[in-house]
Design an enzyme around this catalytic site. Structure first.
Site, PDB file in Angstrom:
ATOM      1  N   ASP A   5      32.952 -28.857 -26.757  1.00 22.48           N
ATOM      2  CA  ASP A   5      32.714 -27.560 -26.113  1.00 22.48           C
ATOM      3  C   ASP A   5      31.778 -26.663 -26.916  1.00 22.48           C
ATOM      4  O   ASP A   5      31.278 -25.666 -26.389  1.00 22.48           O
ATOM      5  CB  ASP A   5      34.045 -26.833 -25.879  1.00 22.48           C
ATOM      6  CG  ASP A   5      34.905 -27.555 -24.860  1.00 22.48           C
ATOM      7  OD1 ASP A   5      34.337 -28.211 -23.976  1.00 22.48           O
ATOM      8  OD2 ASP A   5      36.135 -27.468 -24.953  1.00 22.48           O
ATOM      9  N   ARG A  30      35.246 -24.919 -19.878  1.00 24.13           N
ATOM     10  CA  ARG A  30      36.097 -24.026 -19.099  1.00 24.13           C
ATOM     11  C   ARG A  30      35.720 -22.560 -19.385  1.00 24.13           C
ATOM     12  O   ARG A  30      35.747 -21.739 -18.491  1.00 24.13           O
ATOM     13  CB  ARG A  30      37.561 -24.292 -19.507  1.00 24.13           C
ATOM     14  CG  ARG A  30      38.600 -23.637 -18.618  1.00 24.13           C
ATOM     15  CD  ARG A  30      38.987 -24.500 -17.425  1.00 24.13           C
ATOM     16  NE  ARG A  30      40.092 -23.911 -16.658  1.00 24.13           N
ATOM     17  CZ  ARG A  30      40.309 -24.120 -15.370  1.00 24.13           C
ATOM     18  NH1 ARG A  30      39.516 -24.920 -14.670  1.00 24.13           N
ATOM     19  NH2 ARG A  30      41.314 -23.562 -14.748  1.00 24.13           N
ATOM     20  N   TYR A  52      35.852 -37.556 -18.507  1.00 23.59           N
ATOM     21  CA  TYR A  52      35.894 -38.070 -19.882  1.00 23.59           C
ATOM     22  C   TYR A  52      34.678 -38.902 -20.264  1.00 23.59           C
ATOM     23  O   TYR A  52      34.431 -39.127 -21.449  1.00 23.59           O
ATOM     24  CB  TYR A  52      37.160 -38.910 -20.101  1.00 23.59           C
ATOM     25  CG  TYR A  52      38.448 -38.126 -20.047  1.00 23.59           C
ATOM     26  CD1 TYR A  52      38.491 -36.772 -20.381  1.00 23.59           C
ATOM     27  CD2 TYR A  52      39.635 -38.728 -19.679  1.00 23.59           C
ATOM     28  CE1 TYR A  52      39.680 -36.050 -20.332  1.00 23.59           C
ATOM     29  CE2 TYR A  52      40.836 -38.021 -19.633  1.00 23.59           C
ATOM     30  CZ  TYR A  52      40.843 -36.683 -19.954  1.00 23.59           C
ATOM     31  OH  TYR A  52      42.026 -35.980 -19.918  1.00 23.59           O
TER      32      TYR A  52
END
Lengths: 418, 418
Positions: free
Chosen positions: A141, A189, A295
């Site tokens: 991330d 996210r 994934y």
């Protein structure tokens, strides 16, 4: 030579190169003749006293670990609470470390793991238990504070940019009679780093991805659909990259908007790309396809970035160095010293500056219209996906990924009931 | 030296290596000093007289085409009907070919394209127009008759097996506290070739993918869910590969079962993986993730199979050879002469034996329980994903894929209104 045991653990979502960090840790400790244990499934292994003896793995296997994705010792999604709220667990951790003469604890993860390592170092000091805790950065991330970038991100970013460029060539070839809009859902996210990396696939406004949706900007459906139509009118087709975390002006996740039950009462698992594709189909009447790599994007060691791999190994080596120097409650972080040519070095940062924080994308990385990346973003991102670092392949056409034997270290303590 | 023009066109879904076939065609024709035109967007370009002059591309660009995915001249999803039903279009095709002195027509596609090339050859004979039509095999679905395998399939198969192996390492590392079931949706509406290729990722019953769902076998939800639970109980996690075309005992596509509208009246685009994931979530209460690679799987030139690339080039070269020899209404097909070591050669097959047929997977390729592949399937599949054939990369970390200039050939005829 330092005396005692080094304990290494992996935490949070694994990446294409976290095992390269693990390999570097083991190699650096072996070079100093220090025994390395690994915790099975991250901090849980330490709590449960499920420890792995890495000394049984050959040097060749440890080297092969550097080209094997996933988490070789198991990882976990567990966040310990404050020292007060989770005192029993922290004390258990100290007891396990003490029972195995652990003097150095290396926790390889993101913001939460930095927090755990920091708290553990505080409790050890309180107990006068000699322990050096070092965080080791990792996350696809790229949202870890202080460090310029996170090992794991560059490889996922390369996967994203390459995949978007390839799929766009497919769409462009077929658009006359088939799919006109293609939606790619990227992880992220809270921060749009991977969606931004997709922007590297194209250099001009007409090259894919023509539209990127960032979680940093509110999703405006009418504006989005109008832009898709304009791109299709101009280019003949349109590739959209959407971050999984986009939200509307009211803060609702777009991925959740259509969730619910189907006619049979079964759960509809949607996701952002499926949702956007449905809107394009309904509102614009255009043929649409979408992809959810999930994934695949964070485990794609086959298309790892050489820069990322090098940094993953460097933070592992430096973490061992910091540990043996007694640099407690620190993390080796990547410091960028130049964009072109790209140069970087590793420095130590206090875990207190990293724990529980989240690095957002700078506002200057998102184009003024909100649907693309800026030149500054390119300068930042491009070096991180540079270079190829292929795994070796077998005669069976598959990468030679290794599995470790992971023999258990005999328990010294009674079982811990959580 | 043969006299006249060669027309090349791409048809149907493009692949990671169809441009390698195109490059081989251009190179072989250039070596004989024959001019090569390409039809823009497949047979549509021939109908519309939208032809591309390939002679303007440098030898270096044509070489680079061999490592560029997608369809460099555009492809199409158009099926011509019978000679009677579509007579005006077939006659238009002959008129266009005649206007540009086309003596050889090479159509690079699947079953439908073989049919078009065959019909065109029949009409040319009827008109006494000297034309040699040669089909050139291509499809990721591997469902073309006669040929042992189809160029395009091997690379998609390698992508599939590698991706499943990588994702499985991720799932295995996280299963203790996170995702326990992962569902991968493979292309293949009618035949499970790509789903079968995923089976190469694991060698034993406990290695991923533990369960494969083939369109050749009816989907039995209760049995499937029970098996997922058993694998999770035994291994700790489960990777499922599902062919997009699986159907229940009544012949209904599973992908369509949950399709419908959400609470807002918006279309829910589901797909098989999302559907299965929803069932695992609801019925078993297990954390589940899924992936829909969609076009990524057929455009992934970055992980192309060297065997596939070699065959894609070989059928291109042979197609030109067959054309110049006047071997009308044929296709160069791949004939396997040995499994181990893998050997193959190219032979000519009549288009009449290929057109409109579909090669199913042999029943002996699916394990008796219906959820995996047999040793025979492995012997067949493994050579097809063997070898790596990486594209060159730039300093920007991306493959150096080329775009052609695709200059238009001046029109000789009035526009055709279809």
């Amino acid at each position: 030579m330092p005396s005692g045991t080094l304990l290494y653990a992996q935490s949070g979502g694994v990446t294409a190169v976290i095992n390269a960090t693990a390999a570097a840790v083991i190699q650096a400790a072996r070079a100093r003749k220090v025994r390395v244990l690994a915790a099975r499934n991250g901090i849980l292994g330490a709590l449960r006293e499920e420890l792995i003896d890495t000394s049984r793995e050959s040097a060749a296997t440890v080297r092969a670990l550097a080209h094997t994705p996933g988490g070789a010792f198991g990882s976990c999604r567990v966040k310990l609470k404050s020292l007060e709220a989770d005192r029993a667990r922290y004390e258990r951790l100290i007891a396990v470390l003490r029972a195995h003469e652990v003097r150095w604890f290396l926790y390889n993860g993101g913001n939460d793991s930095a927090d755990t390592a920091l708290k553990l170092s505080q409790l050890a000091a309180e107990f006068d238990y000699p322990l050096t805790c070092v965080g080791v950065p990792k996350t696809v991330d790229n949202d870890l504070a202080v460090t310029d970038c996170c090992p794991g991100f560059g490889s996922a970013a390369k996967y994203t940019a390459v995949s978007v460029r390839e799929a766009a060539l497919d769409v462009a070839a077929m658009a006359d009679t088939s799919t006109k809009v293609f939606v790619y859902e990227a992880m992220g996210r809270h921060a749009g780093w991977l969606a931004a990396a997709a922007g590297l696939a194209g250099k001009t406004a007409d090259e894919a991805p023509q539209l990127i949706l960032f979680p940093e900007r509110p999703y405006d459906e009418a504006d989005f659909l109008a832009r898709v139509q304009r791109v299709v009118d101009r280019v003949g087709w349109c590739v959209v990259v959407a971050s999984e975390g986009i939200r509307d002006a009211d803060g609702r996740f777009v991925a959740d908007a259509g969730a619910g039950k189907d006619a049979f009462g079964h759960t509809q698992l949607g996701g952002v790309a499926a949702r956007l594709a449905g809107r394009v189909h309904d509102a614009l009447g255009l043929k649409v396809h979408w992809t959810l790599p999930d994934y695949l994007q964070r485990s794609a060691r086959h298309i790892a970035s050489a820069t990322d791999l090098e940094q993953a190994q460097a933070v592992g080596r430096k973490a061992v160095e910091f540990a043996f120097k007694g640099m407690n409650a620190t993390m080796p972080v990547i410091v960028r010293t130049a964009d072109a040519p790209y140069r970087w070095k590793i420095e130590a940062a206090p875990l207190a500056r990293i724990a529980n924080r989240e690095k957002k994308m700078p506002a200057g990385f998102i184009r003024r219209d909100g649907y693309g990346i800026t030149a500054a973003a390119r300068r930042y991102l491009e070096p991180l996906i540079r270079g190829e670092a292929y795994p070796p392949y077998g005669r069976d056409g598959l990468p030679r990924y290794v599995s470790l034997r992971n023999p258990a270290v005999p328990r010294q303590l009674p079982a811990f009931t959580d």
